[in-house]
Design a protein around this motif. Structure first.
Motif, PDB file in Angstrom:
ATOM      1  N   GLY A  38      34.686 -19.080  37.696  1.00 36.42           N
ATOM      2  CA  GLY A  38      35.226 -17.868  37.122  1.00 36.42           C
ATOM      3  C   GLY A  38      35.301 -18.039  35.624  1.00 36.42           C
ATOM      4  N   ILE A  39      35.464 -16.926  34.904  1.00 34.44           N
ATOM      5  CA  ILE A  39      35.476 -17.037  33.449  1.00 34.44           C
ATOM      6  C   ILE A  39      36.465 -16.065  32.826  1.00 34.44           C
ATOM      7  N   LEU A  40      37.124 -16.557  31.786  1.00 37.34           N
ATOM      8  CA  LEU A  40      38.012 -15.745  30.954  1.00 37.34           C
ATOM      9  C   LEU A  40      37.429 -15.727  29.549  1.00 37.34           C
ATOM     10  N   ILE A  41      37.374 -14.537  28.948  1.00 39.40           N
ATOM     11  CA  ILE A  41      37.017 -14.444  27.537  1.00 39.40           C
ATOM     12  C   ILE A  41      38.226 -13.932  26.769  1.00 39.40           C
ATOM     13  N   ARG A  42      38.315 -14.330  25.503  1.00 38.25           N
ATOM     14  CA  ARG A  42      39.429 -13.867  24.680  1.00 38.25           C
ATOM     15  C   ARG A  42      38.972 -13.757  23.234  1.00 38.25           C
ATOM     16  N   SER A  89      42.418  -9.106  22.726  1.00 35.63           N
ATOM     17  CA  SER A  89      41.589  -8.579  23.816  1.00 35.63           C
ATOM     18  C   SER A  89      41.157  -9.718  24.731  1.00 35.63           C
ATOM     19  N   SER A  90      41.261  -9.493  26.038  1.00 34.15           N
ATOM     20  CA  SER A  90      40.889 -10.534  26.989  1.00 34.15           C
ATOM     21  C   SER A  90      40.550  -9.900  28.331  1.00 34.15           C
ATOM     22  N   ALA A  91      39.798 -10.641  29.133  1.00 40.57           N
ATOM     23  CA  ALA A  91      39.460 -10.175  30.479  1.00 40.57           C
ATOM     24  C   ALA A  91      38.981 -11.366  31.279  1.00 40.57           C
ATOM     25  N   VAL A  92      39.074 -11.233  32.607  1.00 38.09           N
ATOM     26  CA  VAL A  92      38.711 -12.343  33.483  1.00 38.09           C
ATOM     27  C   VAL A  92      37.934 -11.823  34.691  1.00 38.09           C
ATOM     28  N   PHE A  93      36.955 -12.621  35.147  1.00 31.01           N
ATOM     29  CA  PHE A  93      36.239 -12.368  36.394  1.00 31.01           C
ATOM     30  C   PHE A  93      36.404 -13.593  37.288  1.00 31.01           C
ATOM     31  N   LEU A  94      36.661 -13.378  38.571  1.00 32.41           N
ATOM     32  CA  LEU A  94      36.648 -14.464  39.550  1.00 32.41           C
ATOM     33  C   LEU A  94      35.208 -14.901  39.798  1.00 32.41           C
ATOM     34  N   PRO A  95      34.987 -16.123  40.315  1.00 34.17           N
ATOM     35  CA  PRO A  95      33.612 -16.613  40.513  1.00 34.17           C
ATOM     36  C   PRO A  95      32.759 -15.700  41.381  1.00 34.17           C
TER      37      PRO A  95
END
Length: 531
Positions: A466-470, A474-480
């Protein structure tokens, strides 16, 4: 003829309004007016009551830093549980100033035009004295000298002090113990709102706006629909509970969308009698476009008493701006974070799924989460570990809700309970799940490793991590599993993630983007188990 009558009544109200004169003497401490009536006047009992409210509130799943809440102000036995949802969401955040906008119920004086700011050093409750931000209050009171340009009402001051607005008044005071139990040291700006018309809203909002910064919270005190003969409001005779909720949620829609004119029109069309309508309208003038609103909890006194001959509605509504968690950051300030993944047995996974299923069914029917002590005897050390977890709900194979914690907050079993509720009823992309669709829902749980910082996006193993960007706030996350389910490659995954964070699709290619990856142990209910 009707218009003439309305104008005549308005003239009588305004001509009899007390003048908002500057207060000559500073009051040392403003004594409680509602303690012992609207909430306990004993410190220990009051703390116990508020803590009991907080204990039944699930941990909030917010999309940013709270900037404002709308909170009810009835007796705590009626509205305290609803209020706890809003205050639980701001618990521990480092606000240094709280501006409270409250309606005056006009019990101890005539109706007044504008807003009243009591000149006092502090407001006292059974929990202690809250210091007043006297510099901010004086700044607002100086607006009484300002005249609106090109207006026939140049001589009418909209800021002043009318002590009668505070005598015996509960709308502001009922917010104070909750603030004391939720926040650390802060200063108060107490604003009692009277009658506002035409450009009053803009003039007052323009004066308040310079006080609002990163460490300022706005609290708006308001109940909603007051239904019954005693309130002079009975717009319907049948399906009263359903119609009251429809009336309130119609207003919530305008409020969440920050639609000042829409709310004004809705009030005219329906006659909705929310007592804090003018403070709410002021809030809509103050909120920036980037802020989003969410209804955290709703209830009515009619529902509580099973008697809708008289009913008052209560709601906790929160407004957040894009950010991470409460502190404005999703992850700690560390360049490298160690990855740690607990290994769950088949039996432990089965127990968590069963717990999530029981939570979904119980909460959808009763609005009350199951008590964790019912499964204490089955809890293993792994289930008491703290780790990140997401709960995903699907209906006929399509997403129906997904919320979770990237970082550990509580024991795993407790996080599963909280995020089953959050995914079912707090995911703003979907309507709350209704009891009649629970049997169509399948549950998926993702237990996460602790995230680690990666230097460049090429280090992201798409489909396995999975990955988090920031970037900034501003931020967002996707599960694998998201990339696999959607058939995305690395670039597509990162582009969609930027969109989710409210950024341009190719922002991930820049040098100022932060990347964090994690693994997940994903397990779900068997389709056969749902037949």
């Amino acid at each position: 003829m009707k218009l003439v009558y309305i104008l005549l009544i308005l003239f009588i109200i305004l001509s009899n309004s007390p003048t908002l004169l500057a207060q000559t003497e500073l009051i040392e401490v403003w004594e409680p007016q509602a303690a012992g009536r609207f909430y306990p006047d004993n410190e220990t009992i009051l703390k116990d009551q508020i803590n009991s409210f907080f204990k039944t509130v699930p941990a909030p799943a917010l999309n940013g830093r709270p900037v404002a809440i709308i909170s009810p102000h009835a007796g705590y036995q009626y509205s305290g549980q609803v209020a706890a949802y809003g205050y639980n969401a701001i618990k521990g955040i480092d606000y240094s100033r709280v501006i409270v906008l409250s309606p005056s119920h006009f019990r101890n004086g005539k109706r007044f035009r504008g807003v009243s700011i009591l000149k006092t050093k502090g407001f006292k409750t059974p929990l202690g004295i809250i210091p007043v931000d006297q510099d901010a209050c004086n700044q607002l009171l100086d607006n009484s000298k300002n005249k609106p340009a090109n207006s026939s009402r140049k001589g009418i001051p909209l800021f002043g002090t009318y002590e009668g607005a505070y005598l015996g008044e509960h709308s502001l005071e009922t917010q104070l113990p909750f603030l004391q139990m939720s926040l650390n040291a802060f200063q108060l700006v107490p604003i009692m709102v009277g009658l506002l018309i035409e450009d009053d809203f803009d003039r007052i909002a323009d004066a308040i706006r310079p006080l609002i910064d990163e460490k300022t919270l706005l609290v708006i005190s308001s109940d909603f629909t007051h239904f019954g003969e005693g309130y002079g409001y009975t717009p319907f005779k049948k399906d009263i509970e359903k119609n009251i909720a429809a009336m309130d949620y119609g207003a919530f829609e305008k409020i969440r969308n920050k639609d000042f004119e829409g709310l004004k029109k809705y009030r005219k069309e329906t006659g909705i009698n929310a007592c804090g309508i003018m403070p709410i309208q002021l809030l809509l003038k103050l909120l920036p476009d980037t802020v989003s609103g969410e209804v955290l909890k709703y209830d009515t006194s009619g529902h509580q008493s099973h008697n809708f001959s008289y009913s008052v509605s209560y709601a906790s509504i929160i407004f957040t701006k894009p950010a991470g968690t409460k502190s404005g950051r999703i992850l700690p300030e560390k360049e490298i974070l160690e990855t740690r993944q607990i290994s769950l047995t088949k039996e432990e996974k089965s127990l968590l799924l069963s717990l999530a299923r029981n939570t979904l069914e119980t909460y959808a029917k009763t609005g009350i989460p199951p008590k964790p002590n019912q499964i204490n005897s089955q809890l293993t050390p792994n289930l008491k570990e703290k780790c990140g977890v997401f709960v995903t709900l699907k209906k006929h194979g399509r997403l129906r809700g997904c919320i979770g914690y990237l970082l550990p907050r509580a024991p795993l079993f407790q996080e599963v309970i909280e995020n089953t509720i959050n995914s079912s009823f707090c995911d703003r992309r979907f309507n709350p799940i209704e009891a009649n669709e629970v049997s169509d829902i399948t549950i998926e749980i993702s237990v996460l490793s602790f995230p680690k910082r990666i230097i460049k996006p090429d280090d992201f193993d798409v489909g396995k991590e999975g990955i988090l960007i920031r970037k900034g706030h501003s931020s967002a996350v996707f599960l694998p599993q998201v990339a696999i389910e959607q058939g995305w490659d690395r670039a597509e995954t990162l582009s969609h993630l930027c969109q989710k964070a409210g950024l341009l699709r190719d922002t991930w290619k820049g040098t100022d983007m932060e990347f964090y990856t994690f693994t997940a142990d994903v397990f779900h209910e068997s389709p056969k188990s749902r037949i």
